[in-house]
Each structure stands twice: as structure tokens, then as C-alpha cells.
Design an enzyme around this catalytic site. Sequence first.
Site, PDB file in Angstrom:
ATOM      1  N   ASN A  49       6.808   8.458  -2.784  1.00 30.56           N
ATOM      2  CA  ASN A  49       6.178   7.269  -3.353  1.00 30.56           C
ATOM      3  C   ASN A  49       5.386   7.633  -4.604  1.00 30.56           C
ATOM      4  O   ASN A  49       4.808   8.719  -4.705  1.00 30.56           O
ATOM      5  CB  ASN A  49       5.321   6.510  -2.330  1.00 30.56           C
ATOM      6  N   VAL A  50       5.408   6.717  -5.560  1.00 32.63           N
ATOM      7  CA  VAL A  50       4.704   6.895  -6.831  1.00 32.63           C
ATOM      8  C   VAL A  50       3.906   5.623  -7.070  1.00 32.63           C
ATOM      9  O   VAL A  50       4.485   4.565  -7.364  1.00 32.63           O
ATOM     10  CB  VAL A  50       5.699   7.146  -7.991  1.00 32.63           C
ATOM     11  N   GLU A  51       2.613   5.744  -6.888  1.00 32.14           N
ATOM     12  CA  GLU A  51       1.761   4.555  -6.999  1.00 32.14           C
ATOM     13  C   GLU A  51       1.328   4.318  -8.439  1.00 32.14           C
ATOM     14  O   GLU A  51       1.660   5.090  -9.347  1.00 32.14           O
ATOM     15  CB  GLU A  51       0.564   4.705  -6.048  1.00 32.14           C
ATOM     16  N   CYS A  60       7.942   2.790  -3.723  1.00 36.36           N
ATOM     17  CA  CYS A  60       8.068   3.465  -2.432  1.00 36.36           C
ATOM     18  C   CYS A  60       8.966   4.696  -2.592  1.00 36.36           C
ATOM     19  O   CYS A  60       9.734   4.799  -3.553  1.00 36.36           O
ATOM     20  CB  CYS A  60       8.701   2.528  -1.400  1.00 36.36           C
ATOM     21  N   GLU A  62      11.576   5.297  -1.100  1.00 36.80           N
ATOM     22  CA  GLU A  62      12.985   4.889  -1.106  1.00 36.80           C
ATOM     23  C   GLU A  62      13.439   4.489  -2.510  1.00 36.80           C
ATOM     24  O   GLU A  62      14.618   4.611  -2.848  1.00 36.80           O
ATOM     25  CB  GLU A  62      13.201   3.717  -0.140  1.00 36.80           C
ATOM     26  N   CYS A  93       9.915   0.118   4.744  1.00 40.61           N
ATOM     27  CA  CYS A  93       9.381  -1.252   4.677  1.00 40.61           C
ATOM     28  C   CYS A  93      10.546  -2.227   4.465  1.00 40.61           C
ATOM     29  O   CYS A  93      11.689  -1.825   4.218  1.00 40.61           O
ATOM     30  CB  CYS A  93       8.348  -1.377   3.567  1.00 40.61           C
ATOM     31  N   CYS A  96      12.465  -1.963   1.245  1.00 40.01           N
ATOM     32  CA  CYS A  96      13.246  -0.724   1.138  1.00 40.01           C
ATOM     33  C   CYS A  96      14.447  -0.708   2.079  1.00 40.01           C
ATOM     34  O   CYS A  96      15.424  -0.021   1.815  1.00 40.01           O
ATOM     35  CB  CYS A  96      12.342   0.475   1.326  1.00 40.01           C
TER      36      CYS A  96
HETATM   37  N1  THU Z   1       5.611   3.355   1.348  1.00 42.53           N
HETATM   38  C1  THU Z   1       6.792   3.972   1.094  1.00 42.53           C
HETATM   39  O1  THU Z   1       6.868   4.847   0.206  1.00 42.53           O
HETATM   40  N2  THU Z   1       7.888   3.614   1.805  1.00 42.53           N
HETATM   41  C2  THU Z   1       7.876   2.701   2.821  1.00 42.53           C
HETATM   42  O2  THU Z   1       8.928   2.339   3.323  1.00 42.53           O
HETATM   43  C3  THU Z   1       6.589   2.197   3.298  1.00 42.53           C
HETATM   44  C4  THU Z   1       5.459   2.323   2.347  1.00 42.53           C
HETATM   45  C5  THU Z   1       4.437   3.714   0.540  1.00 42.53           C
HETATM   46  C6  THU Z   1       4.040   2.665  -0.446  1.00 42.53           C
HETATM   47  C7  THU Z   1       2.585   3.015  -0.676  1.00 42.53           C
HETATM   48  O3  THU Z   1       2.518   3.988  -1.702  1.00 42.53           O
HETATM   49  C8  THU Z   1       2.149   3.636   0.632  1.00 42.53           C
HETATM   50  O4  THU Z   1       3.312   3.922   1.359  1.00 42.53           O
HETATM   51  C9  THU Z   1       1.258   2.725   1.473  1.00 42.53           C
HETATM   52  O5  THU Z   1       1.850   1.489   1.671  1.00 42.53           O
END
Ligand code: THU
Length: 148
Positions: A49-51, A60, A62, A93, A96
Amino acid sequence: MSKETPDGGWEPLRQAATVALTKAYAPYSNFPVGAAARLEDGSIVSGCNVENASYGLTLCAECTLVGAARMNGGGLITEFYCVDGSGAILMPCGRCRQLLFEFSTAATLVMTSSGAKTMDAILPDAFGPNNLQDANSPKYTENPKEQP
Ligand code: THU
């Protein structure tokens, strides 16, 4: 017919997801995620994940995984494995699951905390590329599931 234990096993995917986890950029949620998938040719791709300061624009794991899959020559996903910061299996999620569905088959397996499941089990009656074929538009001819 899908198998609980795919060719090559789950361990390489767990390991690749765990390495990907170390690349996560999650300063806002403090919830790093790593994901890995095996493609039809046996190669393994991964993502983290890259916020972003604009929280809703977070990518995410994915998202970066499917990008990596395309950049590595494409191909459909045969197995998928995702971990959280503790190394525990994490379910994709909702958004994704749709991303994964685009590059999956009926036999694609997703590892869950209750064992390997098909995409249909985690995204039943999915909307997908086939729903667009009736649109009869050239733009919809690039169905990844029909690529050689
Ligand atoms: N996140 C993912 O990378 N993949 C998922 O399927 C669920 C959520 C990440 C997004 C965010 O950076 C962190 O988890 C908290 O929601």
C-alpha cells in the site's frame, strides 16, 4: 478444477507478500499491507500500500500489485496472498476484490484466514469484463481474460 495447494505452493507467495510489506508507505494509517500473486506463467508479482496526504487517494497493495503484473508482461492471477503488518492473512477490501477479479479466472484462489477460496466465493456474481461485451464497442474488446 482448483486445488487448495497450488503448484509451487503458498509459501513463496507468503514470503513475497512479507517482503512487499517492508516497502509499504503507510504513515497515515500505520497499517502496512503486502500482497503477492502468482501469474499463469508461474511468475510472482507483489505490491504494497502507498498512502497519500489526501487520505482517500490511498493505493491499496492490490493496486500496486496489478500494476506490477501488467508491467511484468500481464497474465492472469492463479493465486493471491495478502498480509498485514503482523504477517496475518488479510482479506482484500471490496474495491480490490474487483481489481483482482479483472485478472482472475474461475480457478483463481485467494488465501483467506479460513483457507483458499475462489474469486466467486469472495466476490459472488461479480460484475466484470463480460458484462461489457454486449456494449459492442471496440473499446471493450480488450478483455484480459481473452488475451492469449
Ligand atoms: N489496504 C490495502 O492495502 N489492501 C486492502 O485490501 C485493505 C486495505 C490498506 C489501505 C490503507 O493504506 C490501509 O490498508 C488501511 O486501510
